[in-house]
Design a protein around this motif. Structure first.
Motif, PDB file in Angstrom:
ATOM      1  N   UNK A 117       0.831  -1.199   0.000  1.00  0.00           N
ATOM      2  CA  UNK A 117       0.000   0.000   0.000  1.00  0.00           C
ATOM      3  C   UNK A 117       0.871   1.256   0.000  1.00  0.00           C
ATOM      4  N   UNK A 118       1.940   1.223   0.811  1.00  0.00           N
ATOM      5  CA  UNK A 118       2.833   2.383   0.864  1.00  0.00           C
ATOM      6  C   UNK A 118       3.552   2.562  -0.472  1.00  0.00           C
ATOM      7  N   UNK A 119       3.927   1.426  -1.060  1.00  0.00           N
ATOM      8  CA  UNK A 119       4.622   1.477  -2.349  1.00  0.00           C
ATOM      9  C   UNK A 119       3.721   2.113  -3.416  1.00  0.00           C
ATOM     10  N   UNK A 120       2.478   1.661  -3.478  1.00  0.00           N
ATOM     11  CA  UNK A 120       1.539   2.208  -4.462  1.00  0.00           C
ATOM     12  C   UNK A 120       1.242   3.678  -4.159  1.00  0.00           C
ATOM     13  N   UNK A 121       1.075   3.983  -2.881  1.00  0.00           N
ATOM     14  CA  UNK A 121       0.783   5.366  -2.487  1.00  0.00           C
ATOM     15  C   UNK A 121       1.892   6.290  -2.972  1.00  0.00           C
ATOM     16  N   UNK A 122       3.107   5.830  -2.791  1.00  0.00           N
ATOM     17  CA  UNK A 122       4.261   6.619  -3.195  1.00  0.00           C
ATOM     18  C   UNK A 122       4.258   6.892  -4.701  1.00  0.00           C
ATOM     19  N   UNK A 123       4.044   5.822  -5.474  1.00  0.00           N
ATOM     20  CA  UNK A 123       4.045   5.994  -6.934  1.00  0.00           C
ATOM     21  C   UNK A 123       2.910   6.924  -7.378  1.00  0.00           C
ATOM     22  N   UNK A 124       1.733   6.714  -6.793  1.00  0.00           N
ATOM     23  CA  UNK A 124       0.597   7.530  -7.207  1.00  0.00           C
ATOM     24  C   UNK A 124       0.748   8.977  -6.751  1.00  0.00           C
ATOM     25  N   UNK A 125       1.392   9.162  -5.603  1.00  0.00           N
ATOM     26  CA  UNK A 125       1.566  10.533  -5.107  1.00  0.00           C
ATOM     27  C   UNK A 125       2.405  11.353  -6.082  1.00  0.00           C
ATOM     28  N   UNK A 126       3.415  10.690  -6.649  1.00  0.00           N
ATOM     29  CA  UNK A 126       4.253  11.423  -7.616  1.00  0.00           C
ATOM     30  C   UNK A 126       3.458  11.859  -8.838  1.00  0.00           C
ATOM     31  N   UNK A 127       2.685  10.905  -9.383  1.00  0.00           N
ATOM     32  CA  UNK A 127       1.890  11.225 -10.564  1.00  0.00           C
ATOM     33  C   UNK A 127       0.858  12.300 -10.223  1.00  0.00           C
ATOM     34  N   UNK A 128       0.288  12.141  -9.075  1.00  0.00           N
ATOM     35  CA  UNK A 128      -0.721  13.061  -8.587  1.00  0.00           C
ATOM     36  C   UNK A 128      -0.173  14.482  -8.511  1.00  0.00           C
ATOM     37  N   UNK A 129       1.044  14.585  -7.984  1.00  0.00           N
ATOM     38  CA  UNK A 129       1.668  15.900  -7.843  1.00  0.00           C
ATOM     39  C   UNK A 129       1.917  16.521  -9.220  1.00  0.00           C
ATOM     40  N   UNK A 130       2.365  15.696 -10.166  1.00  0.00           N
ATOM     41  CA  UNK A 130       2.635  16.238 -11.511  1.00  0.00           C
ATOM     42  C   UNK A 130       1.345  16.686 -12.186  1.00  0.00           C
ATOM     43  N   UNK A 131       0.285  15.934 -11.999  1.00  0.00           N
ATOM     44  CA  UNK A 131      -0.969  16.249 -12.687  1.00  0.00           C
ATOM     45  C   UNK A 131      -1.705  17.415 -12.033  1.00  0.00           C
ATOM     46  N   UNK A 132      -1.717  17.457 -10.715  1.00  0.00           N
ATOM     47  CA  UNK A 132      -2.546  18.469 -10.040  1.00  0.00           C
ATOM     48  C   UNK A 132      -1.731  19.588  -9.409  1.00  0.00           C
ATOM     49  N   UNK A 133      -0.432  19.404  -9.325  1.00  0.00           N
ATOM     50  CA  UNK A 133       0.391  20.409  -8.652  1.00  0.00           C
ATOM     51  C   UNK A 133       0.208  20.417  -7.141  1.00  0.00           C
ATOM     52  N   UNK A 134      -0.529  19.420  -6.639  1.00  0.00           N
ATOM     53  CA  UNK A 134      -0.773  19.393  -5.188  1.00  0.00           C
ATOM     54  C   UNK A 134       0.021  18.250  -4.562  1.00  0.00           C
ATOM     55  N   UNK A 135       0.479  18.458  -3.327  1.00  0.00           N
ATOM     56  CA  UNK A 135       1.206  17.347  -2.718  1.00  0.00           C
ATOM     57  C   UNK A 135       0.326  16.557  -1.745  1.00  0.00           C
ATOM     58  N   UNK A 136      -0.986  16.776  -1.824  1.00  0.00           N
ATOM     59  CA  UNK A 136      -1.900  15.962  -1.023  1.00  0.00           C
ATOM     60  C   UNK A 136      -1.875  14.537  -1.579  1.00  0.00           C
ATOM     61  N   UNK A 137      -1.464  13.579  -0.757  1.00  0.00           N
ATOM     62  CA  UNK A 137      -1.320  12.211  -1.253  1.00  0.00           C
ATOM     63  C   UNK A 137      -2.684  11.606  -1.545  1.00  0.00           C
ATOM     64  N   UNK A 138      -2.783  10.869  -2.645  1.00  0.00           N
ATOM     65  CA  UNK A 138      -4.043  10.188  -2.940  1.00  0.00           C
ATOM     66  C   UNK A 138      -4.222   9.044  -1.950  1.00  0.00           C
ATOM     67  N   UNK A 139      -5.447   8.688  -1.691  1.00  0.00           N
ATOM     68  CA  UNK A 139      -5.702   7.589  -0.773  1.00  0.00           C
ATOM     69  C   UNK A 139      -5.691   6.277  -1.560  1.00  0.00           C
ATOM     70  N   UNK A 140      -4.703   5.443  -1.276  1.00  0.00           N
ATOM     71  CA  UNK A 140      -4.675   4.133  -1.928  1.00  0.00           C
ATOM     72  C   UNK A 140      -5.082   3.106  -0.884  1.00  0.00           C
ATOM     73  N   UNK A 141      -6.088   2.307  -1.213  1.00  0.00           N
ATOM     74  CA  UNK A 141      -6.508   1.291  -0.242  1.00  0.00           C
ATOM     75  C   UNK A 141      -6.984   0.033  -0.943  1.00  0.00           C
ATOM     76  N   UNK A 142      -7.013  -1.068  -0.212  1.00  0.00           N
ATOM     77  CA  UNK A 142      -7.488  -2.298  -0.830  1.00  0.00           C
ATOM     78  C   UNK A 142      -8.915  -2.084  -1.327  1.00  0.00           C
ATOM     79  N   UNK A 143      -9.233  -2.633  -2.497  1.00  0.00           N
ATOM     80  CA  UNK A 143     -10.588  -2.455  -3.032  1.00  0.00           C
ATOM     81  C   UNK A 143     -11.556  -3.305  -2.246  1.00  0.00           C
ATOM     82  N   UNK A 144     -12.751  -2.816  -2.124  1.00  0.00           N
ATOM     83  CA  UNK A 144     -13.776  -3.577  -1.428  1.00  0.00           C
ATOM     84  C   UNK A 144     -14.179  -4.830  -2.187  1.00  0.00           C
TER      85      UNK A 144
END
Ligand code: ARG
Length: 570
Positions: free
Chosen positions: A4-31
């Protein structure tokens, strides 16, 4: 590996590039499996935050993140779903490789963590009221240690106070050979009776308190003996319960006695003390009673005596300075919440917690009887922990005999012990600690549902596969194939252990680990029911054996971190 931390990290980078925000996306196991293995959320919140030219729809943002994120090594496919969720489907080859890495790894920044738990009052025998602190605290201590933290167990036993005068006077009278000492509940009751009925005895008891506090040698020696006897009762219960506390973890209230005048002096020096009705108190603005009047923390009574809170302030200082702790966790029931809030606030004001010591009360609710009232014996008495465990093991002994009449007597007893004690512990640990729960023998000893026997049975059933098919090193070292959906799902659950442990340790909730164990057993059952193992041709046969082995090892590890035993057969 913390997936989960690994995915969060990867997505946070993409997220920052796309939105300019450093708010980390919430990555969690799917229901649900159709939503992938994990899900990344955050596009909706990001869309709301964007303004002017930058404004885009959540789906657009999600699509841009999908185009941007670098996860080729981990992920088979990403899809944008609903208003802007990203479903993450992991790669079987990645999952198979990850299953070969250690099940638990040390965290990157290990801490020194004090776990203050069990901490009974030594005047009496341990009773059910001590169960929750003892086992929740022990599970957390084990989990923290597994993650590489330095765990410092502190058994803050109550060994000081006026009730010891009565006990010491009685001990002097009966001598150490007293039968009643075998059961401190009886001893306490008998001493209390003498105290209530005989004025000269009561007088002697009061004199003992004075002599004890004055450090009079004979009284100290007598007190020391009583404390030793009481601690050996506790230790016997810990050993039965599979709790890792030892005598070396005892840091009793009395150990802080010499420090208490210094605590008062330090509060004085900070200008925190106020004398109110002769007592020394600390008033902080944030504490007000129901009537709006300021609520004091009393640290010294008008007769000079110190209080529970004073000792806790000394303990905070000791944990910060001598133990150099980063965190101090306190496991007591929720009724002590105000006490700890006040102690923590005063400790901070006084600078006792140093710069970095995080003080965390982790409260829990009550254990209730079937009538919804606090758990009691039939005649309304306190239930001794030893009696409770005796009953648990006796019930398990009968169940185990019915389930498997072929076990030898010795094995049946061993299994009954593991199942009985495990059931009591698991029933407690599997509930969110903050709520009350109803103690229910039938539920906790059931072989169905989220119970210890169910998990222990799942473990032993996997062991029986290995008894029938030979499991050698070559099988375990071989390639794991995750072609079937049930195999993939099992792998994803297996790989969540690290993140579950980290979350349990961070928030102090062992029930996260219990939920994971239950999910794991369920995922294994689905796999086992739809994927033949021993009758399958190679290389699938070996792969499935290895997957079963990893499952068994992690079931055992997870239960072990809760202090619950597994047995090879039951
Ligand atoms: N002896 C206390 C009790 O029985 C619990 C102590 C908890 N720990 C602490 N540092 N206050 O309620």
């Amino acid at each position: 590996m913390n997936l989960r931390a690994l995915l969060t990290d990867r997505f946070a980078r993409a997220f920052a590039r796309v939105t300019g925000s450093d708010a980390a996306p919430l990555v969690q196991p799917s229901g649900k499996p159709e939503f992938g293995d994990y899900q990344a959320n955050g596009a909706m919140a990001a869309a709301k935050a964007l303004t002017g030219d930058a404004k885009r729809s959540p789906r657009q943002i999600a699509e841009q993140i999908v185009a941007e994120v670098q996860v080729e090594d981990l992920v088979d496919r990403l899809e944008v779903a609903g208003p802007g969720f990203i479903n993450i489907h992991l790669k079987p080859a990645f999952l198979a490789g990850a299953l070969k890495t250690p099940p638990v790894e040390p965290v990157r920044s290990p801490q020194r963590v004090v776990v203050d738990y069990s901490s009974p009052n030594l005047a009496k025998e341990m009773h059910v009221g001590h169960l929750r602190s003892t086992i929740i605290g022990d599970a957390l201590a084990r989990i923290l240690a597994a993650l590489g933290h330095t765990v410092i167990r502190q058994n803050h036993v109550g060994d000081w106070g006026t009730q010891f005068g009565m006990l010491l006077a009685y001990l002097e009278e009966t001598g150490e050979g007293s039968e009643e000492l075998k059961d401190l509940e009886d001893f306490y009751r008998a001493a209390k009776q003498r105290f209530d009925e005989d004025a000269t005895f009561a007088e002697r008891a009061r004199a003992k308190v004075v002599a004890l506090q004055a450090g009079e040698a004979d009284t100290r020696a007598l007190w020391h003996r009583f404390i030793q006897i009481s601690l050996s009762h506790c230790q016997a219960t810990y050993d039965r319960l599979g709790v890792t506390l030892t005598l070396a973890d005892v840091m009793a209230e009395s150990a802080y006695n010499d420090d208490l005048p210094a605590v008062i002096a330090a509060l004085e020096a900070r200008g925190l003390l106020t004398v109110s009705e002769g007592a020394r108190c600390v008033f902080l603005d944030e504490f007000k009673g129901k009537d709006g009047k300021p609520l004091p923390l009393i640290v010294q009574k008008s007769d000079g005596g110190y209080l529970y809170a004073t000792t806790d302030l000394a303990a905070v200082r000791y944990r910060a300075r001598q133990l150099e702790a980063d965190r101090s966790l306190y496991l007591t029931d929720a009724r002590q919440a105000l006490h700890f809030r006040q102690v923590f606030a005063v400790a901070r004001e006084a600078g006792f917690a140093g710069n970095g010591l995080s003080l965390e009360h982790q409260p829990f609710g009550n254990m209730l009887g079937s009538d919804g009232k606090p758990f009691k014996t039939r005649d309304g008495g306190v239930v001794k922990l030893n009696d409770l465990l005796d009953e648990a093991v006796a019930r398990a002994y009968n169940l185990v005999g019915e389930k498997n009449p072929e076990l030898s007597e010795a094995e049946r007893r061993d299994v009954a012990d593991a199942v009985g004690v495990g059931a009591v512990k698991y029933a407690d640990l599997s509930k969110n600690r903050t709520s009350d729960y109803v103690f229910d023998w039938d539920q906790m000893l059931s072989f169905d549902g989220n119970t210890a026997p169910y998990l222990q049975y799942a473990y032993s059933r996997i062991q029986s596969i290995f008894r029938r098919g030979n499991l050698d090193d070559a099988v375990l070292a071989g390639e794991i194939r995750l072609d079937r959906e049930e195999e993939r799902t099992l792998a994803v659950v297996l790989l969540r252990l690290q993140e579950v442990l980290e979350q349990s340790a961070r928030e102090g909730y062992p029930h996260f680990l219990c939920s994971w164990l239950f999910e794991l057993a369920a995922a294994f059952t689905r796999f086992y029911e739809s994927c033949p193992i021993l009758n399958e041709a190679e290389p699938v046969r070996s792969s499935r054996l290895a997957l079963s082995w990893i499952t068994a090892e992690r079931l055992k590890l997870g239960l072990d971190l809760l202090g619950i035993r597994t047995v090879p057969r039951m």
